[in-house]
Motif scaffolding. Structure first.
Motif, PDB file in Angstrom:
ATOM      1  N   VAL A   1      19.198  -4.756  65.545  1.00 39.05           N
ATOM      2  CA  VAL A   1      17.849  -4.218  65.683  1.00 39.05           C
ATOM      3  C   VAL A   1      17.701  -2.856  65.004  1.00 39.05           C
ATOM      4  O   VAL A   1      16.734  -2.602  64.302  1.00 39.05           O
ATOM      5  N   HIS A   2      18.685  -1.967  65.163  1.00 34.50           N
ATOM      6  CA  HIS A   2      18.684  -0.763  64.328  1.00 34.50           C
ATOM      7  C   HIS A   2      19.561  -1.059  63.116  1.00 34.50           C
ATOM      8  O   HIS A   2      20.579  -1.727  63.222  1.00 34.50           O
ATOM      9  N   GLY A   3      19.127  -0.600  61.938  1.00 38.07           N
ATOM     10  CA  GLY A   3      19.901  -0.885  60.739  1.00 38.07           C
ATOM     11  C   GLY A   3      19.546  -2.245  60.173  1.00 38.07           C
ATOM     12  O   GLY A   3      18.452  -2.757  60.434  1.00 38.07           O
ATOM     13  N   LYS A   4      20.469  -2.830  59.457  1.00 31.06           N
ATOM     14  CA  LYS A   4      20.112  -4.054  58.741  1.00 31.06           C
ATOM     15  C   LYS A   4      21.282  -5.000  58.606  1.00 31.06           C
ATOM     16  O   LYS A   4      22.410  -4.587  58.374  1.00 31.06           O
ATOM     17  N   ARG A   5      20.959  -6.300  58.740  1.00 33.60           N
ATOM     18  CA  ARG A   5      21.955  -7.327  58.488  1.00 33.60           C
ATOM     19  C   ARG A   5      21.425  -8.245  57.390  1.00 33.60           C
ATOM     20  O   ARG A   5      20.235  -8.534  57.330  1.00 33.60           O
ATOM     21  N   THR A   6      22.318  -8.707  56.556  1.00 36.51           N
ATOM     22  CA  THR A   6      21.933  -9.710  55.574  1.00 36.51           C
ATOM     23  C   THR A   6      22.789 -10.946  55.839  1.00 36.51           C
ATOM     24  O   THR A   6      23.658 -10.920  56.701  1.00 36.51           O
ATOM     25  N   GLY A   7      22.551 -12.000  55.079  1.00 33.10           N
ATOM     26  CA  GLY A   7      23.300 -13.229  55.279  1.00 33.10           C
ATOM     27  C   GLY A   7      22.410 -14.299  55.870  1.00 33.10           C
ATOM     28  O   GLY A   7      21.287 -14.493  55.420  1.00 33.10           O
ATOM     29  N   GLN A   8      22.915 -15.009  56.907  1.00 38.31           N
ATOM     30  CA  GLN A   8      22.198 -16.140  57.482  1.00 38.31           C
ATOM     31  C   GLN A   8      21.604 -15.741  58.823  1.00 38.31           C
ATOM     32  O   GLN A   8      22.305 -15.179  59.664  1.00 38.31           O
ATOM     33  N   TRP A   9      20.337 -16.056  59.046  1.00 35.74           N
ATOM     34  CA  TRP A   9      19.761 -15.717  60.345  1.00 35.74           C
ATOM     35  C   TRP A   9      20.382 -16.565  61.448  1.00 35.74           C
ATOM     36  O   TRP A   9      20.382 -16.183  62.604  1.00 35.74           O
TER      37      TRP A   9
ATOM     38  N   HIS B   1      26.138  -9.978  57.518  1.00 33.27           N
ATOM     39  CA  HIS B   1      26.810  -8.783  57.048  1.00 33.27           C
ATOM     40  C   HIS B   1      26.011  -7.571  57.472  1.00 33.27           C
ATOM     41  O   HIS B   1      24.804  -7.529  57.276  1.00 33.27           O
ATOM     42  N   TYR B   2      26.719  -6.598  58.029  1.00 33.08           N
ATOM     43  CA  TYR B   2      26.052  -5.394  58.499  1.00 33.08           C
ATOM     44  C   TYR B   2      26.119  -4.312  57.440  1.00 33.08           C
ATOM     45  O   TYR B   2      27.145  -4.146  56.782  1.00 33.08           O
ATOM     46  N   LEU B   3      25.052  -3.578  57.325  1.00 38.36           N
ATOM     47  CA  LEU B   3      25.149  -2.306  56.616  1.00 38.36           C
ATOM     48  C   LEU B   3      25.705  -1.293  57.612  1.00 38.36           C
ATOM     49  O   LEU B   3      25.309  -1.276  58.777  1.00 38.36           O
ATOM     50  N   LEU B   4      26.654  -0.471  57.160  1.00 37.64           N
ATOM     51  CA  LEU B   4      27.173   0.595  58.015  1.00 37.64           C
ATOM     52  C   LEU B   4      26.104   1.673  58.196  1.00 37.64           C
ATOM     53  O   LEU B   4      25.204   1.813  57.354  1.00 37.64           O
ATOM     54  N   CYS B   5      26.240   2.454  59.249  1.00 35.74           N
ATOM     55  CA  CYS B   5      25.330   3.583  59.455  1.00 35.74           C
ATOM     56  C   CYS B   5      25.286   4.456  58.194  1.00 35.74           C
ATOM     57  O   CYS B   5      24.231   4.943  57.792  1.00 35.74           O
ATOM     58  N   VAL B   6      26.470   4.623  57.587  1.00 31.71           N
ATOM     59  CA  VAL B   6      26.555   5.565  56.466  1.00 31.71           C
ATOM     60  C   VAL B   6      25.941   5.021  55.178  1.00 31.71           C
ATOM     61  O   VAL B   6      25.810   5.747  54.199  1.00 31.71           O
TER      62      VAL B   6
ATOM     63  N   TYR C   1      17.472 -15.186  55.279  1.00 34.17           N
ATOM     64  CA  TYR C   1      16.400 -14.320  55.751  1.00 34.17           C
ATOM     65  C   TYR C   1      15.268 -14.292  54.724  1.00 34.17           C
ATOM     66  O   TYR C   1      15.504 -14.460  53.532  1.00 34.17           O
ATOM     67  N   PRO C   2      14.042 -14.042  55.166  1.00 32.75           N
ATOM     68  CA  PRO C   2      12.942 -13.859  54.211  1.00 32.75           C
ATOM     69  C   PRO C   2      13.249 -12.701  53.253  1.00 32.75           C
ATOM     70  O   PRO C   2      14.000 -11.785  53.612  1.00 32.75           O
ATOM     71  N   ALA C   3      12.664 -12.747  52.067  1.00 31.93           N
ATOM     72  CA  ALA C   3      12.954 -11.733  51.051  1.00 31.93           C
ATOM     73  C   ALA C   3      12.588 -10.332  51.534  1.00 31.93           C
ATOM     74  O   ALA C   3      13.297  -9.363  51.255  1.00 31.93           O
ATOM     75  N   CYS C   4      11.495 -10.212  52.289  1.00 28.11           N
ATOM     76  CA  CYS C   4      11.057  -8.888  52.739  1.00 28.11           C
ATOM     77  C   CYS C   4      12.035  -8.289  53.731  1.00 28.11           C
ATOM     78  O   CYS C   4      12.233  -7.076  53.775  1.00 28.11           O
ATOM     79  N   VAL C   5      12.677  -9.147  54.537  1.00 24.35           N
ATOM     80  CA  VAL C   5      13.674  -8.659  55.492  1.00 24.35           C
ATOM     81  C   VAL C   5      14.869  -8.107  54.726  1.00 24.35           C
ATOM     82  O   VAL C   5      15.396  -7.042  55.040  1.00 24.35           O
ATOM     83  N   GLU C   6      15.282  -8.860  53.708  1.00 20.19           N
ATOM     84  CA  GLU C   6      16.478  -8.460  52.971  1.00 20.19           C
ATOM     85  C   GLU C   6      16.278  -7.189  52.168  1.00 20.19           C
ATOM     86  O   GLU C   6      17.205  -6.417  51.982  1.00 20.19           O
ATOM     87  N   VAL C   7      15.073  -6.957  51.683  1.00 17.78           N
ATOM     88  CA  VAL C   7      14.884  -5.816  50.788  1.00 17.78           C
ATOM     89  C   VAL C   7      14.607  -4.522  51.545  1.00 17.78           C
ATOM     90  O   VAL C   7      14.844  -3.433  51.031  1.00 17.78           O
ATOM     91  N   CYS C   8      14.135  -4.616  52.774  1.00 22.21           N
ATOM     92  CA  CYS C   8      13.661  -3.421  53.482  1.00 22.21           C
ATOM     93  C   CYS C   8      14.760  -2.363  53.588  1.00 22.21           C
ATOM     94  O   CYS C   8      15.792  -2.596  54.223  1.00 22.21           O
ATOM     95  N   PRO C   9      14.569  -1.180  52.977  1.00 19.39           N
ATOM     96  CA  PRO C   9      15.646  -0.187  52.946  1.00 19.39           C
ATOM     97  C   PRO C   9      15.852   0.525  54.281  1.00 19.39           C
ATOM     98  O   PRO C   9      16.888   1.146  54.479  1.00 19.39           O
ATOM     99  N   VAL C  10      14.911   0.445  55.182  1.00 14.77           N
ATOM    100  CA  VAL C  10      15.069   1.104  56.474  1.00 14.77           C
ATOM    101  C   VAL C  10      15.427   0.113  57.587  1.00 14.77           C
ATOM    102  O   VAL C  10      15.613   0.498  58.733  1.00 14.77           O
ATOM    103  N   GLY C  11      15.498  -1.168  57.243  1.00 12.32           N
ATOM    104  CA  GLY C  11      15.856  -2.162  58.250  1.00 12.32           C
ATOM    105  C   GLY C  11      14.797  -2.342  59.316  1.00 12.32           C
ATOM    106  O   GLY C  11      15.094  -2.610  60.471  1.00 12.32           O
ATOM    107  N   ALA C  12      13.520  -2.225  58.916  1.00 12.48           N
ATOM    108  CA  ALA C  12      12.446  -2.322  59.908  1.00 12.48           C
ATOM    109  C   ALA C  12      12.047  -3.767  60.192  1.00 12.48           C
ATOM    110  O   ALA C  12      11.346  -4.027  61.161  1.00 12.48           O
TER     111      ALA C  12
END
Lengths: 204, 296
Positions: free
Chosen positions: A160-168, A173-178, B244-255
């Motif tokens: 929920v905070h930050g971002k994950r990519t890959g498969q829902w 894959h997590y982006l690190l805080c840094v 994931y949808p393209a907008c989810v993947e691109v969002c630089p702040v993870g919103a």
């Protein structure tokens, strides 16, 4: 038929002209056919809505403490730190450094109370260090941040905070805080926005 | 309307209709096939396969590229949901353009499925006083917050009910889709949508050849034609493959968050259960599956 008659001026519709309307039975059967067609379409659509793929076995990764993360965003050539630090005498004194200007010049992370060795290990420079003394690899730097930002770490774990990519529905894959926060100056950097939409053209 | 709209004009119309019927029959068979195609939802598997094959052929001729057109149906036990963190979004518009590229939106005339509204923190959510043309050096701007709007994927969509030809409907996994072959361009759905999320192709859409996304779904990002309505489909071509949808993947702040509302382990459920959540224009009872939340 009625539609057409409506458009015909009165003079051609004198009362003595008997309107020839279709036989009622014919009308009724046309109506019936239409109803049947619509009903058939509806049931086919309903069937379409039930025509879904069977649920796949969930491919969620095993529950482990370790997260698949993107590689730490080091400046090229800086890691391993031991390349230099093996040759240097570790120096725990808080001071102005004559090196690492890219860090010291921007350092702004609870600056009053913190210094390099609250996070980096004195003797093993290739590791981070928790307050407990436990060493951490740079792939796990989120645990370091979590010591003081526990709530953020909790949200980060669940995506929920930050971002994950890959498969829902699978491997993530997590982006690190840094990746988003420079550990030495963690405020998120403002960005240049992409162009606004063009003004709406007036369409005639 | 003129008064002498009489039998004469009626006959003229008949002649016109007959004429166009003849014109139609003299053009290639494909046009007739398209014209006679049944509603997508009543097609058999074989019929769908035929349509897909002919679309791939058509795109190859038109764009000189191999397209992969999918018609992958929904999966049982999945209801897609989306959540956007208003406390994170900085209004950078990366999502707008990632969406344009992923979904083959027309560049000229310009179509954007995502609109980012800038609002004042002091006033809260206020559509009347929002600005989509902000263009400062850097975002976020002091005292403002940003509210991106796209199709809200309502559980109770007004747009689908008003469609006179049933060219738009809600899929079993909750995605509201449009069949461009079936759409007659009446734009009732646009009038019915309270979020301005549907867009009309007033002219032949144009996408530069080297920017075409050839990975498409029949009900999603396949090339559109003049005179049809289009909108966000949660990137149906991606999400039905687990991405994931393209907008989810691109969002630089993870919103931007996305997942299965029926899966209690998903991030989307965590948000609904643990964060302050809102939907837009709740009073209209459209019941969006697109939520806004405050991650803080």
């Amino acid at each position: 038929m009625n539609l057409i008659y409506n458009h015909i001026p009165d003079r051609c519709c004198s009362p003595q002209r008997k309107q020839k309307s279709p036989h009622p039975l014919l009308l009724r059967s046309i109506f019936l056919i239409i109803v049947l067609v619509i009903a058939a379409c509806h049931t086919r659509e309903k069937r379409y809505n039930q025509h879904v793929l069977p649920a796949e076995a969930p491919t969620s990764p095993e529950q482990t403490e370790e997260f698949a993360v993107e590689a730490p965003p080091f400046t090229e050539g800086i890691f391993p730190c031991s390349d230099c630090h093996n040759e240097l005498e570790p120096n725990p004194t808080r001071r102005e450094l004559d090196w690492h200007e890219e860090v010291t010049s921007i350092f702004d992370h609870d600056k009053e109370n913190r210094w390099c060795l609250d996070c980096h290990d004195l003797n093993n420079r290739d590791s981070l260090r928790l307050a407990s003394g436990k060493l951490l690899s740079f792939e796990e730097s989120y645990k370091l941040c979590g010591q003081c930002h526990g709530e953020k770490l909790r949200d980060w774990r669940v995506g929920v905070h930050g971002k994950r990519t890959g498969q829902w529905n699978g491997q993530k894959h997590y982006l690190l805080c840094v990746h988003c926060h420079n550990p030495h100056a963690p405020k998120f950097e403002p960005l240049t926005p992409e162009p606004p939409p063009l003004p709406q053209k007036i369409s005639k | 309307m003129k008064k002498d709209n009489s039998r004469r004009s009626f006959l003229k119309n008949i002649a016109l209709a007959a004429g166009s019927a003849i014109a139609l029959s003299s053009c290639d068979m494909k046009a007739i096939d398209n014209f006679l195609q049944k509603n997508f939802r009543t097609l058999s598997k074989d019929e769908v396969d035929d349509i897909i094959a002919s679309l791939q052929q058509e795109y190859k001729e038109k764009y000189g590229k191999e397209f992969t057109v999918s018609a992958k149906p929904a999966t049982d036990g999945i209801l897609f949901g989306y959540a956007l963190d208003l406390s994170r979004c900085i209004g950078c518009r990366r999502c707008v353009y990632a969406c344009v590229e992923e979904n083959n939106q027309s560049r000229d005339p310009q179509i954007h499925w995502i609109q980012v509204l800038q609002m004042e923190k002091e006033k809260g959510i206020d559509f009347a006083d929002s600005n989509i043309h902000y263009n400062p050096e850097k975002v976020p701007e002091e005292g403002h917050f940003y509210l991106p709007v796209q199709c809200q994927q309502c559980r109770n969509p007004q747009c689908t009910t008003v469609c006179p030809v049933k060219a738009t409907w809600q899929e079993p996994d909750g995605i509201v889709v449009v069949d461009y072959n079936w759409c007659i361009g009446c734009r009732y759905c646009m009038a019915a949508c309270p979020y301005g999320a549907r867009h009309f192709n007033w002219a032949e859409p144009s996408v530069p050849d080297d920017e075409l996304n050839t990975n498409v779904h029949y009900l999603g990002n396949r090339p559109r034609m003049k005179g049809v309505v289009e909108k966000c489909t949660f990137c149906i071509q991606r999400v039905r493959e687990g991405r994931y949808p393209a907008c989810v993947e691109v969002c630089p702040v993870g919103a931007r968050k996305f997942g299965n509302l029926l899966d209690p382990e998903s991030e989307i459920r965590y948000i609904l259960e643990n964060k302050r959540v809102l939907v837009l224009k709740q009073e209209l009872n459209t019941q969006p599956k697109f939520y806004y939340f405050f991650g803080v």
